[in-house]
Design a protein around this motif. Structure first.
Motif, PDB file in Angstrom:
ATOM      1  N   GLN A  20       0.815  -1.222   0.000  1.00  0.00           N
ATOM      2  CA  GLN A  20       0.000   0.000   0.000  1.00  0.00           C
ATOM      3  C   GLN A  20       0.848   1.272   0.000  1.00  0.00           C
ATOM      4  O   GLN A  20       0.354   2.344  -0.320  1.00  0.00           O
ATOM      5  CB  GLN A  20      -0.955   0.013   1.203  1.00  0.00           C
ATOM      6  CG  GLN A  20      -2.007  -1.088   1.107  1.00  0.00           C
ATOM      7  CD  GLN A  20      -2.915  -1.066   2.321  1.00  0.00           C
ATOM      8  OE1 GLN A  20      -2.561  -1.579   3.375  1.00  0.00           O
ATOM      9  NE2 GLN A  20      -4.075  -0.457   2.184  1.00  0.00           N
ATOM     10  N   CYS A  38     -10.716  -0.168   3.783  1.00  0.00           N
ATOM     11  CA  CYS A  38      -9.334  -0.356   3.335  1.00  0.00           C
ATOM     12  C   CYS A  38      -8.756   1.021   3.037  1.00  0.00           C
ATOM     13  O   CYS A  38      -9.415   1.835   2.383  1.00  0.00           O
ATOM     14  CB  CYS A  38      -9.317  -1.226   2.077  1.00  0.00           C
ATOM     15  SG  CYS A  38      -7.673  -1.494   1.393  1.00  0.00           S
ATOM     16  N   LEU A  39      -7.539   1.267   3.519  1.00  0.00           N
ATOM     17  CA  LEU A  39      -6.922   2.577   3.260  1.00  0.00           C
ATOM     18  C   LEU A  39      -6.679   2.798   1.762  1.00  0.00           C
ATOM     19  O   LEU A  39      -6.511   3.932   1.343  1.00  0.00           O
ATOM     20  CB  LEU A  39      -5.611   2.710   4.035  1.00  0.00           C
ATOM     21  CG  LEU A  39      -5.756   2.752   5.566  1.00  0.00           C
ATOM     22  CD1 LEU A  39      -4.381   2.733   6.230  1.00  0.00           C
ATOM     23  CD2 LEU A  39      -6.546   3.985   6.006  1.00  0.00           C
ATOM     24  N   HIS A  89      -7.220  -9.610   5.954  1.00  0.00           N
ATOM     25  CA  HIS A  89      -7.320  -8.500   4.993  1.00  0.00           C
ATOM     26  C   HIS A  89      -5.924  -8.044   4.554  1.00  0.00           C
ATOM     27  O   HIS A  89      -5.653  -7.900   3.359  1.00  0.00           O
ATOM     28  CB  HIS A  89      -8.094  -7.334   5.628  1.00  0.00           C
ATOM     29  CG  HIS A  89      -8.182  -6.117   4.767  1.00  0.00           C
ATOM     30  ND1 HIS A  89      -9.350  -5.711   4.168  1.00  0.00           N
ATOM     31  CD2 HIS A  89      -7.236  -5.227   4.371  1.00  0.00           C
ATOM     32  CE1 HIS A  89      -9.113  -4.622   3.452  1.00  0.00           C
ATOM     33  NE2 HIS A  89      -7.834  -4.307   3.559  1.00  0.00           N
ATOM     34  N   GLU A  90      -5.043  -7.835   5.527  1.00  0.00           N
ATOM     35  CA  GLU A  90      -3.705  -7.331   5.193  1.00  0.00           C
ATOM     36  C   GLU A  90      -2.893  -8.384   4.442  1.00  0.00           C
ATOM     37  O   GLU A  90      -2.131  -8.059   3.528  1.00  0.00           O
ATOM     38  CB  GLU A  90      -2.966  -6.873   6.460  1.00  0.00           C
ATOM     39  CG  GLU A  90      -3.646  -5.757   7.225  1.00  0.00           C
ATOM     40  CD  GLU A  90      -4.028  -4.555   6.386  1.00  0.00           C
ATOM     41  OE1 GLU A  90      -3.358  -4.270   5.386  1.00  0.00           O
ATOM     42  OE2 GLU A  90      -5.034  -3.897   6.725  1.00  0.00           O
ATOM     43  N   HIS A 147      -3.371  -8.300   0.771  1.00  0.00           N
ATOM     44  CA  HIS A 147      -2.587  -7.297   0.035  1.00  0.00           C
ATOM     45  C   HIS A 147      -1.244  -7.867  -0.432  1.00  0.00           C
ATOM     46  O   HIS A 147      -0.692  -7.402  -1.430  1.00  0.00           O
ATOM     47  CB  HIS A 147      -2.321  -6.068   0.913  1.00  0.00           C
ATOM     48  CG  HIS A 147      -3.487  -5.136   1.018  1.00  0.00           C
ATOM     49  ND1 HIS A 147      -4.074  -4.544  -0.078  1.00  0.00           N
ATOM     50  CD2 HIS A 147      -4.171  -4.678   2.095  1.00  0.00           C
ATOM     51  CE1 HIS A 147      -5.064  -3.761   0.325  1.00  0.00           C
ATOM     52  NE2 HIS A 147      -5.161  -3.830   1.636  1.00  0.00           N
TER      53      HIS A 147
HETATM   54 ZN   LIG Z   1      -6.611  -2.913   2.673  1.00  0.00          ZN
END
Ligand SMILES: [Zn+2]
Length: 181
Positions: free
Chosen positions: A53, A96-97, A138-139, A142
């Motif tokens: 990210q 989510c960022l 979730h992470e 990524h």
């Molecule tokens: Zn995320």
């Protein structure tokens, strides 16, 4: 410490598999990166951040699900994670960022056992349930180029994509030619 820019979906780095952190990469620069990632997560009011990210395609996560209750702050820095056991199901409205202002219900394992390395390279295991379990999954997505668009199902996915297309940060020209939303 440096606060990094968080890229939004569908930045190419979010759609690719991240590389493992090698033994040679453990050291002061990895510690500095983890500090930067934590600071970037906190100033963004996030509870988790994966290195892709901030455009670093490496298998590194920071997670603190107690934030913004900073008195109970419990920062996990997680390198090269693997889920070694998982059970149950839980559905949670995830944000989510890299999808600012959007949320969508996603189904995850309710409980898991995670094996990873800490910032010094030492292996550790944690048992997680609830929000920590959800956030870890979730992470970790990524790190494999998987996003909320891939995890959302049925009408929820249709609605997520409808809202996505209205976001000023969404740049459809970044989508790979084989992906159509
Ligand atoms: Zn995320």
């Amino acid at each position: 410490m440096t606060v990094h820019e968080i890229v939004a979906y569908p930045a190419p780095v979010l759609l690719q598999k991240a590389a493992a952190v090698t033994e040679a990469e453990f050291g002061p620069s990895l510690l500095a990166l983890i500090s930067d990632m934590a600071e970037t997560m906190y100033v963004s009011n996030g509870i988790g951040l994966a290195a892709p990210q901030i455009q670093i395609s490496k298998r590194i996560l920071v997670i603190d699900v107690e934030w913004p209750d900073r008195e109970d702050s419990n920062l996990y820095a997680i390198i090269n994670p693997e889920i070694v056991d998982a059970k149950g199901e839980i559905v949670f409205e995830e944000g989510c960022l890299s999808f600012p202002d959007l949320t969508v219900p996603v189904q995850r394992h309710a409980e898991l056992t995670l094996r990873a390395q800490d910032p010094s390279g030492k292996p550790f295991e944690i048992q997680a349930d609830g929000l920590l379990s959800i956030c870890i999954q979730h992470e970790m997505d990524h790190l494999d180029g998987i996003t909320l668009v891939d995890r959302a199902r049925g009408d929820h996915r249709v609605e997520l994509i409808r809202q996505l297309k209205e976001q000023p940060w969404f740049l459809p020209e970044l989508l790979p030619p084989d992906v159509s939303l």
